[in-house]
Motif scaffolding. Structure first.
Motif, PDB file in Angstrom:
ATOM      1  N   LYS A 121       0.868  -1.290   0.011  1.00  0.00           N
ATOM      2  CA  LYS A 121      -0.040   0.024   0.033  1.00  0.00           C
ATOM      3  C   LYS A 121       0.949   1.215   0.090  1.00  0.00           C
ATOM      4  O   LYS A 121       1.655   1.233   0.782  1.00  0.00           O
TER       5      LYS A 121
ATOM      6  N   ALA B 257       2.240   4.804   1.042  1.00  0.00           N
ATOM      7  CA  ALA B 257       2.201   5.352   2.300  1.00  0.00           C
ATOM      8  C   ALA B 257       1.590   6.752   2.137  1.00  0.00           C
ATOM      9  O   ALA B 257       1.473   7.101   0.806  1.00  0.00           O
ATOM     10  N   GLU B 258       0.842   7.232   3.236  1.00  0.00           N
ATOM     11  CA  GLU B 258       0.214   8.553   2.869  1.00  0.00           C
ATOM     12  C   GLU B 258       1.103   9.565   2.452  1.00  0.00           C
ATOM     13  O   GLU B 258       2.184   9.737   2.700  1.00  0.00           O
ATOM     14  N   GLY B 259       0.545  10.433   1.493  1.00  0.00           N
ATOM     15  CA  GLY B 259       1.413  11.285   0.944  1.00  0.00           C
ATOM     16  C   GLY B 259       2.411  11.183  -0.172  1.00  0.00           C
ATOM     17  O   GLY B 259       3.177  11.981  -0.537  1.00  0.00           O
TER      18      GLY B 259
ATOM     19  N   ARG C  33       3.674  10.219  -3.820  1.00  0.00           N
ATOM     20  CA  ARG C  33       3.270  10.211  -5.220  1.00  0.00           C
ATOM     21  C   ARG C  33       3.013   9.007  -5.816  1.00  0.00           C
ATOM     22  O   ARG C  33       4.223   8.551  -5.797  1.00  0.00           O
TER      23      ARG C  33
ATOM     24  N   LYS D 142      -2.857   4.205  -6.828  1.00  0.00           N
ATOM     25  CA  LYS D 142      -3.310   4.902  -5.522  1.00  0.00           C
ATOM     26  C   LYS D 142      -4.727   4.653  -5.338  1.00  0.00           C
ATOM     27  O   LYS D 142      -5.236   4.864  -4.312  1.00  0.00           O
ATOM     28  N   TYR D 143      -5.617   4.315  -6.307  1.00  0.00           N
ATOM     29  CA  TYR D 143      -7.129   4.406  -6.198  1.00  0.00           C
ATOM     30  C   TYR D 143      -7.362   2.726  -5.647  1.00  0.00           C
ATOM     31  O   TYR D 143      -6.822   1.802  -5.886  1.00  0.00           O
ATOM     32  N   LYS D 144      -8.525   2.831  -4.939  1.00  0.00           N
ATOM     33  CA  LYS D 144      -8.831   1.346  -4.426  1.00  0.00           C
ATOM     34  C   LYS D 144      -9.399   0.671  -5.733  1.00  0.00           C
ATOM     35  O   LYS D 144      -9.986   1.373  -6.393  1.00  0.00           O
TER      36      LYS D 144
END
Ligand code: TXA
Ligand code: MG
Length: 348
Positions: free
Chosen positions: A224, A226-228, A230, A237-239
């Motif tokens: 996954k 990580a937050e933030g 790019r 980045k999309y589910k």
């Protein structure tokens, strides 16, 4: 808008030329047509026409910042789409085109921003499916095409699944039967210092390394983001590929899996390999344990079947992380919202 579905074949190996011509006409008029490819069905529009391409985003409900793959029928067309064709691209095209490989390169000025979502690069693929090939030729232009599902749903591997998602949203679906590969193409970028796989698929990392030498695998393939951080490939980045059921991947041997599932709710489903289903009251299979291609071929259909059967909770067997299995794992962890447990020792 009423959606027409036409058979793409007139006989066993014969194309329905009328249907192909009609698709070509609709595409030249700036509309969208769903077409079969060897990976999954695509939602195609004239890649040179930003307005036509914007209709793809509308039909899918796709975020505007997620770029599209441009499909070509001849290798020579690549040089119209990209700033320069490097040696590595020539090698890849010679080895794997037509086929399930997409390359990313700095784009030419012919590519509208709608296709590249404002990025300086473009993704290009030459599909091997005879219908895809014929439709590109009939349209007379390269075709931008994402998978033909609503954004967030599993990619469709047959015309019925396309219709489920696209009914009344597009004028035409060409029905070319089931897609042979069953997961989307491998995406490799040549716009970085070293070639990097952004999405695994039917052409394996092992095959790419054998041809090009060092090839990186992007972090987002196995983990996954990580937050933030790019995303190198915005689609990552999309589910994605998400069925309604709540899926957990269970790592371990089959025996460990069985013991683990026994401790869980009685009405839970399992997503297991062929031959294992007899041990569970509610099971959907996805290919053979030792055969990544057969798993790829079944995965998206199996996810849709779980929904059709009303599965709420699903425990899934884990594929091997090599060969085509890596592509299967990459899709499955997204379908599971990255929920993975070790049958032996709880969460990892
Ligand atoms: O097999 C396939 O590739 C299918 C069939 C229809 O050809 N198409 C497909 O398209 O899977 P789509 O849009 O569902 O996936 C394209 C992926 C997305 O993750 C997108 O973010 C990425 O490729 N991509 C496209 N252009 C890119 C670019 N310039 N840079 C980085 N990633 C890009
Ligand atoms: Mg897609």
């Amino acid at each position: 808008m009423k959606t027409e579905v036409l058979p793409a074949f007139a006989g066993e190996n014969e194309l329905n030329t009328e249907a192909i011509e009609k698709a070509g006409e609709i595409l030249r008029a700036g509309e969208v047509v769903a077409i079969p490819t060897e990976t999954v069905y695509g939602l195609a529009a004239n890649a040179y026409d930003g307005n036509a391409v914007s209709k793809i985003f509308k039909a899918k409900g796709r975020p505007q910042d997620n770029p599209l793959i441009v499909h070509i029928a001849k290798v020579e067309t690549l040089s119209d789409l990209v700033a320069e064709v490097p040696e590595a691209a020539k090698k890849l095209a010679a080895a794997f085109w037509p086929g399930p490989l997409t390359m990313i390169l700095p784009k030419s000025e012919k590519i509208p921003d709608a296709v590249s979502a404002g990025l300086p690069t473009v993704a290009v693929r030459m599909p091997s499916h005879p219908v895809a090939h014929a439709v590109i030729e009939a349209a007379g232009v390269p075709l931008a095409a994402p998978s033909a599902n609503l954004s967030g749903s599993p990619s469709p591997t047959n015309a019925k699944y396309v219709l489920d998602d696209m009914q009344d949203r597009i004028p035409l679906i060409l029905d070319g039967g089931s897609s042979a590969v069953g997961v989307e193409s491998t995406v490799i970028t040549l716009a970085t210092e070293r070639p990097r796989v952004l999405r695994p698929g039917g052409i394996t990392v092992e095959q790419l390394r054998a041809l090009l030498g060092e090839v990186d695998v992007d972090d987002a393939v196995l983990h996954k983001l990580a937050e933030g951080v790019r995303a190198a490939s915005p689609g990552m980045k999309y589910k994605h590929y998400a069925p309604r059921a709540d899926i957990t991947i269970v790592k371990g041997t089959f025996e460990e899996f069985r013991r683990y599932v026994k401790t869980k709710e009685k009405d839970a489903f399992v997503l297991c390999f062929a031959g294992e289903e007899k041990y569970f009251p509610h099971a959907v299979t996805y290919g053979r344990e030792d055969d990544g291609l057969s798993q790829a071929n079944r995965l998206f259909d199996a996810l849709r079947e779980l929904d059709e059967q009303g599965a709420k909770t699903v425990y899934a067997r884990c594929p091997a992380l090599s060969g085509v299995g890596l592509a299967v794992y990459n899709r499955l962890i997204r379908a599971a919202g990255f929920k993975i447990v070790e049958a032996n020792n709880g969460n990892i």
